[in-house]
Design an enzyme around this catalytic site. Structure first.
Site, PDB file in Angstrom:
ATOM      1  N   LYS A 226     -14.572   8.361  -2.979  1.00  0.00           N
ATOM      2  CA  LYS A 226     -15.818   8.593  -2.229  1.00  0.00           C
ATOM      3  C   LYS A 226     -16.368   9.979  -2.538  1.00  0.00           C
ATOM      4  O   LYS A 226     -17.573  10.156  -2.720  1.00  0.00           O
ATOM      5  CB  LYS A 226     -15.563   8.415  -0.725  1.00  0.00           C
ATOM      6  CG  LYS A 226     -15.153   6.984  -0.370  1.00  0.00           C
ATOM      7  CD  LYS A 226     -14.488   6.877   1.012  1.00  0.00           C
ATOM      8  CE  LYS A 226     -13.824   5.518   1.184  1.00  0.00           C
ATOM      9  NZ  LYS A 226     -12.844   5.481   2.286  1.00  0.00           N
TER      10      LYS A 226
ATOM     11  N   HIS B 288       0.799  -1.237   0.000  1.00  0.00           N
ATOM     12  CA  HIS B 288       0.000   0.000   0.000  1.00  0.00           C
ATOM     13  C   HIS B 288       0.824   1.275   0.000  1.00  0.00           C
ATOM     14  O   HIS B 288       0.263   2.357  -0.064  1.00  0.00           O
ATOM     15  CB  HIS B 288      -0.925   0.049   1.219  1.00  0.00           C
ATOM     16  CG  HIS B 288      -1.965  -1.012   1.226  1.00  0.00           C
ATOM     17  ND1 HIS B 288      -3.241  -0.806   0.777  1.00  0.00           N
ATOM     18  CD2 HIS B 288      -1.906  -2.310   1.605  1.00  0.00           C
ATOM     19  CE1 HIS B 288      -3.934  -1.922   0.893  1.00  0.00           C
ATOM     20  NE2 HIS B 288      -3.145  -2.857   1.390  1.00  0.00           N
TER      21      HIS B 288
HETATM   22  C1  26Q Z   1       3.495  -0.626  10.393  1.00  0.00           C
HETATM   23  C2  26Q Z   1       4.405  -1.062  11.348  1.00  0.00           C
HETATM   24  C3  26Q Z   1       4.181  -0.862  12.698  1.00  0.00           C
HETATM   25  C4  26Q Z   1       3.015  -0.219  13.088  1.00  0.00           C
HETATM   26  C5  26Q Z   1       2.107   0.214  12.139  1.00  0.00           C
HETATM   27  C6  26Q Z   1       2.345   0.005  10.801  1.00  0.00           C
HETATM   28  C7  26Q Z   1       1.372   0.492   9.791  1.00  0.00           C
HETATM   29  C8  26Q Z   1       0.007   0.544  10.063  1.00  0.00           C
HETATM   30  C9  26Q Z   1      -0.892   1.005   9.125  1.00  0.00           C
HETATM   31  C10 26Q Z   1       1.789   0.912   8.531  1.00  0.00           C
HETATM   32  C11 26Q Z   1       0.875   1.377   7.584  1.00  0.00           C
HETATM   33  C12 26Q Z   1      -0.485   1.439   7.872  1.00  0.00           C
HETATM   34  C13 26Q Z   1      -1.495   1.941   6.944  1.00  0.00           C
HETATM   35  C14 26Q Z   1      -1.267   2.304   5.694  1.00  0.00           C
HETATM   36  C15 26Q Z   1      -2.322   2.830   4.818  1.00  0.00           C
HETATM   37  O1  26Q Z   1      -3.447   3.061   5.229  1.00  0.00           O
HETATM   38  N1  26Q Z   1      -1.997   3.059   3.532  1.00  0.00           N
HETATM   39  C16 26Q Z   1      -2.978   3.593   2.585  1.00  0.00           C
HETATM   40  O2  26Q Z   1      -3.638   2.494   1.985  1.00  0.00           O
HETATM   41  C17 26Q Z   1      -4.717   2.936   1.175  1.00  0.00           C
HETATM   42  C18 26Q Z   1      -5.468   1.714   0.678  1.00  0.00           C
HETATM   43  O3  26Q Z   1      -4.705   1.039  -0.275  1.00  0.00           O
HETATM   44  C19 26Q Z   1      -4.213   3.814   0.040  1.00  0.00           C
HETATM   45  O4  26Q Z   1      -5.321   4.317  -0.657  1.00  0.00           O
HETATM   46  C20 26Q Z   1      -3.382   4.968   0.578  1.00  0.00           C
HETATM   47  O5  26Q Z   1      -2.803   5.697  -0.485  1.00  0.00           O
HETATM   48  C21 26Q Z   1      -2.302   4.447   1.519  1.00  0.00           C
HETATM   49  O6  26Q Z   1      -1.626   5.525   2.122  1.00  0.00           O
END
Ligand code: 26Q
Length: 808
Positions: free
Chosen positions: A660, A360
Site C-alpha cells: 500500500k 499466513h
Molecule cells: C488464532 C487462534 C485463536 C485466536 C486468534 C487466532 C488468530 C487470529 C488472527 C491468529 C492469527 C491471526 C491473524 C494473522 C495475520 O493477520 N497474519 C498476517 O497475514 C497477512 C496476510 O497474508 C500477512 O501479510 C502478514 O505477514 C501476516 O502476519
C-alpha cells in the site's frame, strides 16, 4: 459501467426522497449522519437489485462459485468505495454540492467495521473486491461480531481498550435473512443407524441447538457489473427458553441466560494471540460459521444441480483463510455422509477436491491446536470424523513409507493430546499456499516439510496483493489524478498499466506534480494527527511511517532505537542537525500481549521526551496515531515518504502495508523478508533500501550462538546507551522505566535480533534520508515505485488463485 444514477438530477431526486422516507425530514434538516444513512440506503438498495441479476446470470451460465471462508473481514467504510466502483462519485459530489452539502463530510460519518485483527482480515476484504471486479462469483462467509476489535485509546502513554460498538447507529449495508437461518448443534450424543446393506450413518441426539442467522452485505466490483455478497453469521437461540419463574423472582440474568449464552458466540472477535481464556467460545465460533456456511452451500447446490454430489467440486470451490475454518473438512464429510447418504470414499474425494487452504504465518505459537477432551465434548460427531480422517491418513502413510514414524509426528492431525488444525486443513484439501515466495519456501522446507515430502504437488505460492482501487484511487485522489492525467484511467482495472508512468520518471513537470500531491497528503495527515494526538507535525519534514499490528517480530522497537540514537547524538553535539523528520507510528497490540503494549508506551514516552525538548523539536517529532484501522490508514499511506518494513527476516508471512505504501510512492526501508523481497526484485535495490540479517544469516547465528550481550558491549557508546536508557529514567516520564523491554534484550537474549540489526538499519536510514533531502531525486524513486506496484494489486493475486487453485 453500470451507472446507478442516470444523471445528477436523477440522483438529487432520489436523495431528497430518501431523506424524507427514511429519516422523515428534508435533507436540509438532516444531520450529516442522517444524510449518510439516506445516501447509503439508496446505494445499498441498488446494489441488492444488481446482485439479484448477477446471481440469476451466474445460475443460467452455471458459473463456478468460490466461497471464501474467513473469521475476519476488515472491510472498512464502503460508501466511497461503492460510489467509485459505480462510476458516480463525481456526479454525487456535484449533486450534493448543489444542495449545499459536502460529500466528504457525509463520508466521514461512516463507521469502520473492525471485523478483523489486521493483515489476514484486510486481505480477505481485498479479495472480495477483486473477485467481484474480475467477474468471479466469490462469496464471503464470515462472522457478524457484535463488537469489532477494540477501539484503542492512548491514556498516559498506554493503550486502553474500549468497546467498539460499531452497530450502535445501525449498519446500512446489511440485510438480515431470517428465512435463510440454519441450526447448528453443539454437544449431544451421536447415535448410529444402519440399513439392510450395512450402510451406516449417525444422527446427534440432544445437544445445544443454536440458530445461525445470516446478514448479507453487498460486494460491488469495479464497474458495477458484478455484485456478490459477504454473508456474516450471527448466533441466536434456536428456541425461546425464557425462564418466566426466574423472571418473576426478579432474577433477570437467569431468566435471559438461554439467550446470553448463545449470543456470546458472536459477541467478539478474538485477538491473534488469545491466551487459553475463551477458547471454548472460539471453537464454537469456528464451527458455527463453518457449519452454517456449508449447510447453506449444499442447499444452494442441490437447488441448482440436484443431488449430483460427485460434480460438486466442478461447481464449488471452498477456500479456507488460515486454519480458523479448518473444520470445513470434517463438517463437509459429516453433511455428505450423515445427511446425504454418501459412502466415505466418495465423500472424501468430493471434500478434498473442493477445499483449499492458505497459511499466513510460520510462528509455531500461531498454529492452532485444541485439547482433544475439550474438542470431543463440544463437537463429538466432528471429532469422530477427525479421528477417522487421521486413522486413514496414518494407515496410508505406514503403507507407503519407511520413515513413516517421523513423518507421522510432523503431519498427524491428532498428536500429543491435541487436534492440530493446520494438519487437518492440509489433509482435507488439494492445495496449500503461502503468501509470499520466501514464506512458501519456508513452509515447504521447514514448517510443513513433512507434508511437502509427501505431497509436493499440493504446495504453491500466491504472493499477496491489495486493492489499488481502495488504497490508491480512493485513499489518494491527488496522486490518482496525476497518474490518470499522465497515462489515462486504464489502471483502475488493469493495474499493470501503472507501468506507463515510468516514461515520466525524469519529467520535471510530472515529478513536481508528484511532490505536490505528496505535500497535500502530508498536510492532511498533519491536521489529522494534531486532532487525534495533539502532536504538531511540519508537512515540510520527511514523514517516516510504521503502521501495523504491534508484535515483537515486527520490531517497532528497532525503529524506537533509531530515533532515540538520533536524539542522543543531537543532545551530545549541538552542531549535529539532521534534516527535519517526523516519525509516525500506529497500530494495536492484543489486549493480553504485555510486551507489545510496553512498546506502545515506550513510543509515547519517547514522543513526550522528544517533542517537548526544545533542543531537538524543531527537527525531530514523534507521533503515535491512536486506533489504527482502515479509515485512518487511508489518510496515512498517501502521506508517507519512508515506509518502515523491518521485521526479523523469516517472520513476516508477506506484509501488505509494504504494498500500500509502495503504490502511494513511499520508499521502503526494509529487511529481506516476506513480500519485501519481491518488491525489491521489481524496483531494484537502487529504488529502496534493504538492510540487515537475512534468513540464512539468522539461521547461522542461531546455530553458532547469538549473544545480545556482545552486541551491547561492542557499541556501548550508541547502541549500549540506548539499551541503558530503557531503564535509567530517560524515558520514565509516562509511568516509569521499561524493564520488561530491557530484559527481553539483555536477559532473554534478544530473540528478534534487534541489537544485531541496529547498525545496518541506522546506516540504511541515513542513506535514504539523504535521498529524501532532494525532492526531485526522491520523486524519481517514488514514481518508479508507483509505476511498478501494479503487480501487487489483489486483482493479480485473485487471477492466480482462480487459475491455479479454484479453476474458475
Ligand atoms: C488464532 C487462534 C485463536 C485466536 C486468534 C487466532 C488468530 C487470529 C488472527 C491468529 C492469527 C491471526 C491473524 C494473522 C495475520 O493477520 N497474519 C498476517 O497475514 C497477512 C496476510 O497474508 C500477512 O501479510 C502478514 O505477514 C501476516 O502476519
Amino acid at each position: 459501467m453500470q451507472r446507478i444514477f442516470d444523471s445528477k438530477e436523477d440522483f438529487v431526486d432520489l436523495f431528497e426522497s430518501s431523506c424524507q422516507t427514511l429519516i422523515g425530514r428534508t435533507y436540509e434538516d438532516c444531520t450529516d449522519a442522517e444524510r449518510f444513512q439516506a445516501l447509503a440506503s439508496i446505494v445499498a438498495a441498488k446494489s441488492r437489485a444488481i446482485g439479484v441479476k448477477t446471481n440469476e446470470l451466474a445460475q443460467q451460465e452455471q458459473k463456478k462459485k468460490v466461497y471464501y471462508f474467513s473469521l475476519e473481514f476488515l472491510i472498512g467504510p464502503l460508501l466511497d468505495n461503492y460510489l467509485i466502483n459505480y462510476g458516480v462519485r463525481d456526479l454525487v459530489e456535484e449533486g450534493l454540492a448543489e444542495l449545499g452539502l459536502s460529500l466528504d463530510n457525509i463520508l466521514a460519518q461512516e463507521q469502520d467495521p473492525g471485523l478483523g485483527n489486521g493483515g489476514l482480515g484486510r486481505l480477505a476484504a481485498c479479495f472480495m473486491d477483486s473477485m467481484a471486479t474480475e467477474g468471479i462469483m466469490g462469496y464471503g462467509n464470515g462472522m457478524r461480531y457484535r463488537y469489532g476489535l477494540f477501539h484503542q485509546a492512548i491514556v498516559n502513554g498506554c493503550q486502553v481498550e474500549e468497546t467498539d460498538n460499531w452497530l450502535e447507529r445501525g449498519f446500512p449495508w446489511e440485510v438480515r435473512r431470517e428465512q435463510s437461518s440454519v441450526i447448528v448443534t453443539f454437544g449431544g450424543k451421536p447415535v448410529r443407524h444402519e440399513d439392510e446393506n450395512g450402510h451406516f450413518w449417525f444422527t446427534t441426539e440432544g445437544g445445544d441447538r443454536v440458530k445461525a442467522v445470516p446478514y448479507d452485505v453487498p460486494v460491488v466490483g469495479y464497474g458495477g457489473e458484478t455484485v456478490t455478497k459477504l454473508r456474516l453469521w450471527s448466533a441466536e437461540p434456536a428456541e425461546e427458553n425464557f425462564d418466566l419463574d426466574a423472571f418473576n423472582e426478579g432474577d433477570y440474568a437467569k431468566a435471559n441466560k438461554f439467550r446470553s449464552d448463545v449470543e456470546a458466540i458472536s459477541t467478539i472477535l478474538y485477538p491473534n494471540d488469545a491466551g487459553p481464556h475463551g477458547r471454548i467460545l472460539r471453537i464454537k465460533q469456528e464451527y458455527l460459521f463453518v457449519s452454517a456456511g456449508l449447510q447453506t452451500i449444499l442447499r444452494t447446490y442441490e437447488r441448482d444441480y440436484g443431488p449430483d454430489w460427485k460434480h460438486f467440486p466442478d461447481h464449488v470451490a471452498l477456500h479456507t483463510n488460515d486454519t480458523h475454518p479448518a473444520m470445513c473438512g470434517p463438517e463437509l464429510m459429516r453433511l455428505l455422509v450423515d445427511e446425504k447418504g454418501l459412502e466415505w470414499d466418495e465423500a472424501w474425494d468430493i471434500t478434498t477436491r473442493s477445499i483449499s487452504f492458505t497459511n499466513h504465518t510460520v510462528m509455531p505459537e500461531a498454529l492452532e491446536t485444541w485439547p482433544i477432551p475439550m474438542f470431543r465434548s463440544l463437537l463429538p460427531r466432528i471429532y469422530m470424523f477427525i479421528d477417522e480422517i487421521n486413522r486413514r491418513y496414518l494407515e496410508s502413510l505406514s503403507q507407503d513409507r519407511d520413515n513413516w514414524q517421523e513423518l507421522a509426528s510432523q503431519t498427524a492431525v491428532l498428536w500429543d493430546g491435541n487436534v492440530r488444525m493446520a494438519n487437518l486443513s492440509i489433509i482435507c484439501g488439494h492445495s496449500v499456499n503461502g503468501v509470499s515466495a520466501i514464506h512458501t519456501e519456508i513452509l515447504k522446507h521447514d514448517v510443513l516439510k513433512g507434508f511437502y515430502a509427501l505431497t509436493p504437488e499440493k504446495f504453491n505460492n500466491k504472493t499477496n496483493g491489495v486493492s489499488h482501487r481502495r488504497f490508491l484511487r480512493e485513499a489518494n485522489p491527488a496522486l490518482s489524478k496525476v497518474i490518470t492525467n499522465a497515462v489515462g484511467d486504464g489502471w483502475m482495472t488493469n493495474a499493470e498499466e501503472l507501468s506507463k508512468l515510468e516514461q515520466y520518471a525524469d519529467d520535471p513537470a510530472v515529478l513536481d506534480d508528484i511532490v505536490t500531491a505528496k505535500h497535500e497528503a502530508k498536510k492532511r495527515l498533519a491536521e489529522y494527527v494534531k486532532q487525534v494526538s495533539g502532536v504538531e507535525l511540519d508537512p515540510n519534514s520527511v514523514f517516516d511511517v510504521q503502521v501495523k499490528r504491534f508484535h515483537a517480530y515486527k520490531r517497532q522497537l528497532l525503529n524506537v532505537f533509531k530515533i532515540l540514537d538520533l536524539y542522543n547524538r543531537m543532545i551530545d553535539d549541538p552542531s549535529f542537525r539532521p534534516m527535519p523528520t517526523s516519525f509516525i507510528f500506529g497500530g494495536k497490540a492484543a489486549q493480553s500481549y504485555t510486551f507489545a503494549k510496553e512498546v506502545i508506551r515506550l513510543i509515547n514516552s519517547l514522543a513526550d521526551v522528544v517533542n517537548n525538548d526544545s533542543r531537538v523539536n524543531d527537527v525531530l517529532r514523534v507521533a503515535f496515531v491512536p486506533n489504527y484501522g482502515i479509515s485512518n490508514a487511508q489518510i496515512i499511506y498517501p502521506a508517507a515518504e519512508i515506509s518502515e518494513q523491518i521485521s526479523t527476516a523469516g517472520m513476516e508471512g508477506s506484509g501488505t502495508s509494504n504494498m500500500k505504501f509502495m503504490m502511494n510512492g513511499a520508499i521502503m526501508l526494509g529487511t529481506y523478508d516476506g513480500a519485501n523481497i519481491e518488491i525489491a526484485d521489481l524496483v531494484g535495490f537502487e529504488n529502496l533500501k534493504i538492510f540487515g540479517l537475512r534468513v540464512e544469516d539468522i539461521e547461522r547465528l542461531k546455530a553458532e550462538g547469538y549473544w545480545a550481550w556482545n552486541e551491547y558491549q561492542a557499541d556501548r557508546g550508541r547502541l549500549g546507551r540506548v539499551v541503558d536508557e530503557l531503564v535509567d529514567g530517560t524515558l520514565a516520564r509516562l509511568n516509569g522505566n521499561f524493564e520488561l523491554v530491557h530484559d527481553e534484550l539483555m536477559v532473554n537474549n534478544d530473540q528478534w535480533f534487534v541489537l544485531a540489526d541496529f547498525k545496518p538499519y541506522v546506516q540504511a536510514w541515513e542513506e535514504l534520508r539523504q535521498i529524501c533531502a532532494n525532492p526531485r531525486e526522491w520523486a524519481h524513486m517514488s514514481i518508479i515505485n508507483t509505476a511498478r506496484s501494479g503487480h501487487f494489486s489483489s486483482d493479480r493475486t485473485i487471477r492466480e488463485y482462480a487459475e491455479d487453485i479454484w479453476h474458475v
